[in-house]
Enzyme design. Structure first.
Site, PDB file in Angstrom:
ATOM      1  N   HIS A   1      -9.354   5.263  -2.062  1.00  0.00           N
ATOM      2  CA  HIS A   1      -8.640   5.214  -0.799  1.00  0.00           C
ATOM      3  C   HIS A   1      -9.540   5.965   0.126  1.00  0.00           C
ATOM      4  CE1 HIS A   1      -4.382   3.753  -1.884  1.00  0.00           C
ATOM      5  NE2 HIS A   1      -5.125   3.929  -3.167  1.00  0.00           N
TER       6      HIS A   1
ATOM      7  N   GLY B   1     -11.343   4.461   2.857  1.00  0.00           N
ATOM      8  CA  GLY B   1     -12.736   3.754   2.919  1.00  0.00           C
ATOM      9  C   GLY B   1     -13.308   3.806   4.226  1.00  0.00           C
TER      10      GLY B   1
ATOM     11  N   HIS C   1      -7.430   9.769   4.199  1.00  0.00           N
ATOM     12  CA  HIS C   1      -7.307   8.613   5.055  1.00  0.00           C
ATOM     13  C   HIS C   1      -7.741   8.878   6.602  1.00  0.00           C
ATOM     14  CE1 HIS C   1      -3.923   7.403   2.096  1.00  0.00           C
ATOM     15  NE2 HIS C   1      -4.868   6.619   1.944  1.00  0.00           N
ATOM     16  N   GLY C   2      -8.227   8.103   6.964  1.00  0.00           N
ATOM     17  CA  GLY C   2      -8.615   8.092   8.539  1.00  0.00           C
ATOM     18  C   GLY C   2     -10.034   8.823   8.681  1.00  0.00           C
TER      19      GLY C   2
ATOM     20  N   ASP D   1       0.937  -1.240   0.236  1.00  0.00           N
ATOM     21  CA  ASP D   1      -0.041  -0.003   0.269  1.00  0.00           C
ATOM     22  C   ASP D   1       0.692   1.272  -0.055  1.00  0.00           C
ATOM     23  OD1 ASP D   1      -2.265   1.323   0.053  1.00  0.00           O
ATOM     24  OD2 ASP D   1      -2.435   1.732   2.346  1.00  0.00           O
TER      25      ASP D   1
ATOM     26  N   GLU E   1      -1.128   5.920  -8.604  1.00  0.00           N
ATOM     27  CA  GLU E   1      -2.047   7.043  -7.980  1.00  0.00           C
ATOM     28  C   GLU E   1      -1.582   8.137  -8.673  1.00  0.00           C
ATOM     29  OE1 GLU E   1      -2.425   7.153  -3.737  1.00  0.00           O
ATOM     30  OE2 GLU E   1      -2.325   9.294  -3.775  1.00  0.00           O
TER      31      GLU E   1
ATOM     32  N   ASN F   1      -8.392   0.775   6.184  1.00  0.00           N
ATOM     33  CA  ASN F   1      -7.532   0.699   7.346  1.00  0.00           C
ATOM     34  C   ASN F   1      -7.777   1.161   8.611  1.00  0.00           C
ATOM     35  OD1 ASN F   1      -4.900   0.069   8.640  1.00  0.00           O
ATOM     36  ND2 ASN F   1      -3.999   1.996   7.771  1.00  0.00           N
TER      37      ASN F   1
END
Ligand code: 13P
Length: 287
Positions: free
Chosen positions: A207, A209, A177-178, A84, A135, A231
């Site tokens: 990304h 999610g 993210h997060g 990743d 990406e 994650n």
């Protein structure tokens, strides 16, 4: 046996569902994910960040652990082991260690350099039968200490990278993210539509999610997203279940300090999170 993510993603893109990439951090995590996808007859991509790879004792250790679990747990659904947000060097190291899929995140390079490095990795992965994710437009938030600004990708640049022959493409469309901030504007579906129009059958990757509401996830899938990364949500559920166990004082009683007991609630919590995600993404019974 580990497989490339190519076939599972092409099936997902055609079938109107998404395969989950669940990032792993230790043995319990990995076992929980594999047992759940086997129960649900779903394909899966196990994500490993460079930091998580280091934490687990190096890429070869991760490959050994995952391959061992696939055999010992009799896992029959398709499983890819995927780097990743890999650096150029990290991508080469994981290929050497036996990963079946890699992400090269060249989004922080000028587009010409991203293209050049991605192209080199496309050739290597094609020769070895591995899948490659590229990406364009960095994803917002923090991952492994790297803070991305959450750019929105240029659809034209997405097409340039897709044309290099990558297996899947992650494009920033306002995802982070997060945890998402309260004033988050939501996903840029207008941009996703343009990217899809230019990149055709290319499976697109979403990304971040964890904090995306279910209706936005479903709309993204309907517009060509075939892989969704999760994650933080597993980390939160693992931590909450472990904290609850400790706060209840069970770890201090009897044999509660036994790591097999101490880590069991976290392992169960990950199973529940994975079950929920697979159901939302629609990949159950697609193995
Ligand atoms: P979350 O941590 O928001 O679930 O995102 C995961 C991810 O995109 C990994 O690449």
């Amino acid at each position: 046996m580990l497989v490339s993510a190519k076939e599972m993603l092409e099936k997902a893109a055609k079938g109107g569902y998404a395969v989950a990439q669940i990032n792993i951090n230790n043995l319990e995590w990995t076992k929980a994910v594999l047992e759940t996808v086997e129960e649900m007859r779903s394909p899966v991509i196990l994500g490993v960040s460079e930091g998580a790879g280091k934490y687990m004792g190096g890429y070869k250790t991760v490959v050994g652990m995952v391959n061992g679990l696939l055999t010992e747990l009799n896992i029959t659904v398709p499983v890819a082991l995927h780097l990743d947000h890999g650096s150029y060097e990290g991508a080469k190291k994981t290929i050497e260690a036996g990963f079946s899929s890699v992400m090269f995140d060249g989004s922080h390079y000028p587009i010409a350099e991203n293209i050049e490095k991605t192209k080199e990795l496309v050739d290597i992965c094609n020769k070895l039968g591995l899948s490659l994710e590229a990406e364009v437009g960095s994803i917002g938030g923090e991952e492994d200490g790297v803070v991305g600004g959450g750019e929105v990708a240029s659809p034209e640049e997405c097409k340039m990278i897709a044309d290099l022959g990558v297996t899947m493409l992650a494009a920033g469309i306002g995802n982070i993210h997060g945890k998402y901030p309260a004033n988050w504007q939501g996903l840029r579906f207008d941009v996703l539509e343009k990217i899809k129009a230019l990149t055709g059958d290319m499976p697109l990757v979403l990304h971040g999610g964890t904090g995306i509401p279910a209706d936005m996830i479903q709309k993204a899938i309907s517009l060509g997203v075939a892989k969704i990364n999760v994650n933080t949500e597993c980390q939160l559920s693992f931590a909450a279940a472990t904290r609850k166990y400790i706060e209840e004082g069970k770890d201090l009683e009897g044999k509660g300090f036994d790591p097999r007991k101490l880590l069991k609630p976290g392992y169960e919590a990950i199973k529940a999170t994975v079950r929920e995600k697979i159901t939302l993404f629609g990949s159950a019974n697609k193995a």
